[in-house]
Design a protein around this motif. Sequence first.
Motif, PDB file in Angstrom:
ATOM      1  N   GLN A 149      18.366  49.464  -9.649  1.00  0.00           N
ATOM      2  CA  GLN A 149      19.580  50.235  -9.359  1.00  0.00           C
ATOM      3  C   GLN A 149      19.260  51.689  -9.052  1.00  0.00           C
ATOM      4  N   ARG A 150      18.282  52.241  -9.738  1.00  0.00           N
ATOM      5  CA  ARG A 150      17.880  53.621  -9.459  1.00  0.00           C
ATOM      6  C   ARG A 150      17.275  53.743  -8.067  1.00  0.00           C
ATOM      7  N   GLN A 151      16.449  52.769  -7.684  1.00  0.00           N
ATOM      8  CA  GLN A 151      15.875  52.787  -6.338  1.00  0.00           C
ATOM      9  C   GLN A 151      16.964  52.686  -5.276  1.00  0.00           C
ATOM     10  N   LEU A 152      17.940  51.811  -5.528  1.00  0.00           N
ATOM     11  CA  LEU A 152      19.037  51.668  -4.576  1.00  0.00           C
ATOM     12  C   LEU A 152      19.801  52.977  -4.435  1.00  0.00           C
ATOM     13  N   ALA A 153      20.092  53.625  -5.554  1.00  0.00           N
ATOM     14  CA  ALA A 153      20.804  54.903  -5.506  1.00  0.00           C
ATOM     15  C   ALA A 153      20.016  55.930  -4.708  1.00  0.00           C
ATOM     16  N   SER A 154      18.702  55.960  -4.902  1.00  0.00           N
ATOM     17  CA  SER A 154      17.860  56.935  -4.213  1.00  0.00           C
ATOM     18  C   SER A 154      17.851  56.718  -2.702  1.00  0.00           C
ATOM     19  N   VAL A 155      17.651  55.466  -2.273  1.00  0.00           N
ATOM     20  CA  VAL A 155      17.541  55.221  -0.829  1.00  0.00           C
ATOM     21  C   VAL A 155      18.904  55.308  -0.141  1.00  0.00           C
ATOM     22  N   LEU A 156      19.973  54.949  -0.839  1.00  0.00           N
ATOM     23  CA  LEU A 156      21.303  55.106  -0.248  1.00  0.00           C
ATOM     24  C   LEU A 156      21.600  56.579   0.022  1.00  0.00           C
ATOM     25  N   ASN A 157      21.202  57.419  -0.928  1.00  0.00           N
ATOM     26  CA  ASN A 157      21.424  58.853  -0.748  1.00  0.00           C
ATOM     27  C   ASN A 157      20.535  59.415   0.350  1.00  0.00           C
ATOM     28  N   ARG A 158      19.279  59.005   0.350  1.00  0.00           N
ATOM     29  CA  ARG A 158      18.326  59.536   1.332  1.00  0.00           C
ATOM     30  C   ARG A 158      18.624  59.054   2.749  1.00  0.00           C
ATOM     31  N   GLU A 159      18.906  57.751   2.908  1.00  0.00           N
ATOM     32  CA  GLU A 159      19.054  57.163   4.241  1.00  0.00           C
ATOM     33  C   GLU A 159      20.470  57.270   4.801  1.00  0.00           C
ATOM     34  N   LEU A 160      21.465  57.171   3.913  1.00  0.00           N
ATOM     35  CA  LEU A 160      22.847  57.124   4.390  1.00  0.00           C
ATOM     36  C   LEU A 160      23.723  58.247   3.847  1.00  0.00           C
ATOM     37  N   GLY A 161      23.180  59.064   2.961  1.00  0.00           N
ATOM     38  CA  GLY A 161      23.977  60.147   2.385  1.00  0.00           C
ATOM     39  C   GLY A 161      25.073  59.658   1.462  1.00  0.00           C
ATOM     40  N   LEU A 162      24.882  58.478   0.865  1.00  0.00           N
ATOM     41  CA  LEU A 162      25.891  57.893  -0.021  1.00  0.00           C
ATOM     42  C   LEU A 162      25.492  58.058  -1.470  1.00  0.00           C
ATOM     43  N   THR A 163      26.484  58.294  -2.318  1.00  0.00           N
ATOM     44  CA  THR A 163      26.262  58.349  -3.760  1.00  0.00           C
ATOM     45  C   THR A 163      26.566  56.978  -4.340  1.00  0.00           C
ATOM     46  N   TYR A 164      25.575  56.383  -4.960  1.00  0.00           N
ATOM     47  CA  TYR A 164      25.726  55.032  -5.515  1.00  0.00           C
ATOM     48  C   TYR A 164      26.192  55.102  -6.961  1.00  0.00           C
ATOM     49  N   TRP A 165      27.074  54.184  -7.312  1.00  0.00           N
ATOM     50  CA  TRP A 165      27.425  53.988  -8.709  1.00  0.00           C
ATOM     51  C   TRP A 165      27.641  52.496  -8.919  1.00  0.00           C
ATOM     52  N   LYS A 166      27.466  52.071 -10.142  1.00  0.00           N
ATOM     53  CA  LYS A 166      27.629  50.663 -10.472  1.00  0.00           C
ATOM     54  C   LYS A 166      29.034  50.214 -10.111  1.00  0.00           C
ATOM     55  N   ASN A 167      29.131  49.048  -9.483  1.00  0.00           N
ATOM     56  CA  ASN A 167      30.410  48.456  -9.078  1.00  0.00           C
ATOM     57  C   ASN A 167      31.108  49.249  -7.971  1.00  0.00           C
ATOM     58  N   MET A 168      30.340  49.949  -7.139  1.00  0.00           N
ATOM     59  CA  MET A 168      30.946  50.707  -6.046  1.00  0.00           C
ATOM     60  C   MET A 168      31.486  49.766  -4.978  1.00  0.00           C
ATOM     61  N   GLY A 169      32.562  50.176  -4.344  1.00  0.00           N
ATOM     62  CA  GLY A 169      33.092  49.440  -3.210  1.00  0.00           C
ATOM     63  C   GLY A 169      32.452  49.916  -1.916  1.00  0.00           C
ATOM     64  N   GLY A 170      32.630  49.160  -0.854  1.00  0.00           N
ATOM     65  CA  GLY A 170      32.158  49.571   0.462  1.00  0.00           C
ATOM     66  C   GLY A 170      30.689  49.334   0.719  1.00  0.00           C
ATOM     67  N   LEU A 171      29.992  48.667  -0.207  1.00  0.00           N
ATOM     68  CA  LEU A 171      28.553  48.477  -0.040  1.00  0.00           C
ATOM     69  C   LEU A 171      28.244  47.537   1.124  1.00  0.00           C
ATOM     70  N   TYR A 172      29.014  46.470   1.244  1.00  0.00           N
ATOM     71  CA  TYR A 172      28.795  45.553   2.371  1.00  0.00           C
ATOM     72  C   TYR A 172      28.973  46.291   3.694  1.00  0.00           C
ATOM     73  N   GLU A 173      30.058  47.030   3.817  1.00  0.00           N
ATOM     74  CA  GLU A 173      30.365  47.716   5.068  1.00  0.00           C
ATOM     75  C   GLU A 173      29.291  48.754   5.417  1.00  0.00           C
ATOM     76  N   ALA A 174      28.788  49.466   4.410  1.00  0.00           N
ATOM     77  CA  ALA A 174      27.789  50.511   4.654  1.00  0.00           C
ATOM     78  C   ALA A 174      26.472  49.941   5.151  1.00  0.00           C
ATOM     79  N   LEU A 175      26.160  48.704   4.761  1.00  0.00           N
ATOM     80  CA  LEU A 175      24.842  48.149   5.044  1.00  0.00           C
ATOM     81  C   LEU A 175      24.841  47.024   6.075  1.00  0.00           C
ATOM     82  N   ALA A 176      26.011  46.616   6.556  1.00  0.00           N
ATOM     83  CA  ALA A 176      26.110  45.415   7.396  1.00  0.00           C
ATOM     84  C   ALA A 176      25.182  45.453   8.608  1.00  0.00           C
TER      85      ALA A 176
END
Length: 226
Positions: A149-176
């Motif tokens: 989960q920490r790795q996911l939070a890091s790469v989401l922020n670095r690659e997409l500028g997204l802040t990750y949190w557990k049970n976040m919505g919109g994950l499918y749409e952001a990565l499709a």
Amino acid sequence: MGGEKKNKGWCRGRRTTATQPVQMTRHLIICEGKQTEPLYFEGMKKALGAVNGRKLAVVVRGTGRHALDLLDCALDLCRYAAEIYDHVWLVFDRDDFPAADFDVMERKCAELSDSSRTFHALWSNPCFELWPLLHLNYSTVPMNATGCQRQLASVLNRELGLTYWKNMGGLYEALASRRGVAARNAKKLGVHHDALGEPKPSRRNPSTWVGEIFDELEPYLGNDLG
């Protein structure tokens, strides 16, 4: 996904001829988690648009059940459903649950599958978050759920500028649009563990079978995959 699977006798809907109308294929996605996984698959369901309800019928359920309890829950839902589900997709994690229960799920799903319905074990080791992580990063280094989960939070922020949190919505749409990358990475992990001689899911860390559902549904999603 992840090497050659032993049981590929999938029921891909009912066959039709040129003179027959297309018959709907029904899918039950039943998740161990109550929020993260259901939110992701609800995003997928939304992306299906008008196809869902015309060519497909997709039902998503979050249960809080684990491994064999999840399978029992799926059987109950199938037993009382008004119509037969052609595919039942069980989404569950390794986490800290007994290895024996985790490993037996693929065999149980194969035993329950027949000509009218196919059960699929969409397992992840260590956790579901590995699947979205593979959209952005590939690694064969073993990890626990917190580290994943920490790795996911890091790469989401670095690659997409997204802040990750557990049970976040919109994950499918952001990565499709990167799902093709995830599928290739998941298969590479499968080849990696095959080379190590690790047949048991509980010992294939990191690895995930979640992408198998897209082998079935990808033609209906119509995304420009990376």
